[in-house]
Design a protein around this motif. Sequence first.
Motif: not given
Ligand code: UDP
Length: 243
Positions: A76-78, A139-141, A144-146
């Motif tokens: 899912g994270d990928m 790049g890793n599961p 987050t993008t934060d």
């Molecule tokens: N994600 C991840 N590793 C990361 C960044 C993102 O696996 O380093 C995946 C994770 O599943 C996350 C999704 O990408 O739920 C989308 O990123 P995020 O939830 O941060 O997006 P936003 O809420 O900012 O739109």
Amino acid sequence: MSASTSPPPRFKPNRALIKVSGAGLGSDNPLDPDSIEFILERVRVALDMGIEVALVIGGGNILRGAEQKILDRTAGDMAGMMATVVNGIVLKDGLQESGTSVLLQSALPVERVAEPVNVDRAESYLEDGGVVIFAGGTGNPYFTTDSAAALRAGEIGADLILKGTDVAGVYSRDPARGEARFLSEVTYREITEGELGVIDLTAANICRKTGIPMIVYDLFKKGNTRAALNGEEIGTYVYSEAK
Ligand code: UDP
């Protein structure tokens, strides 16, 4: 909550990293043209102010790994990271159409559409007035993008992170759970110890180390991005306590 040290004054940055949640590009329609145009316009505002701009784009408008029932977490994270790449392509295309030069880099290898993250190249692009979009998260599961925003900001030497959200900033508790006080300033330490939400704890810990301040603000209100970049009192100013 009171800050243990007085906050440094707000300022206009030279190099800003703007974290745009996927929700900024759409929700019911994950790639909503009006929402996308609104985000592109915020980037142009920053460029017009003479500020170097790097973006970290989320993927939540398309999918979030932890919310997928049919995929295990890492798959899912990928997929979530791929969603950020989709959004990166969209933003790149939109900015290029208005004549901005854009470099799309991804932490997840997808060479046909984005080059791998390379900080030196990103920095020289920014110096030349181009926008750099970082996709693929870390790049890793399990991240987050934060966290990607916190990492990249440190790597490229951004002096300010803008975290655009759909709330006004950080509150003393989740407003959905009862009375909450808006915090115009808060330290990263208070974020990590108080688990104040809005900013992911890993990201807050990284920012605490890099010392790069962050403004958490309502990205969807016109004028807010310009005001935040102008050093005005918009959103919550998050900073590192003096060492
Ligand atoms: N994600 C991840 N590793 C990361 C960044 C993102 O696996 O380093 C995946 C994770 O599943 C996350 C999704 O990408 O739920 C989308 O990123 P995020 O939830 O941060 O997006 P936003 O809420 O900012 O739109």
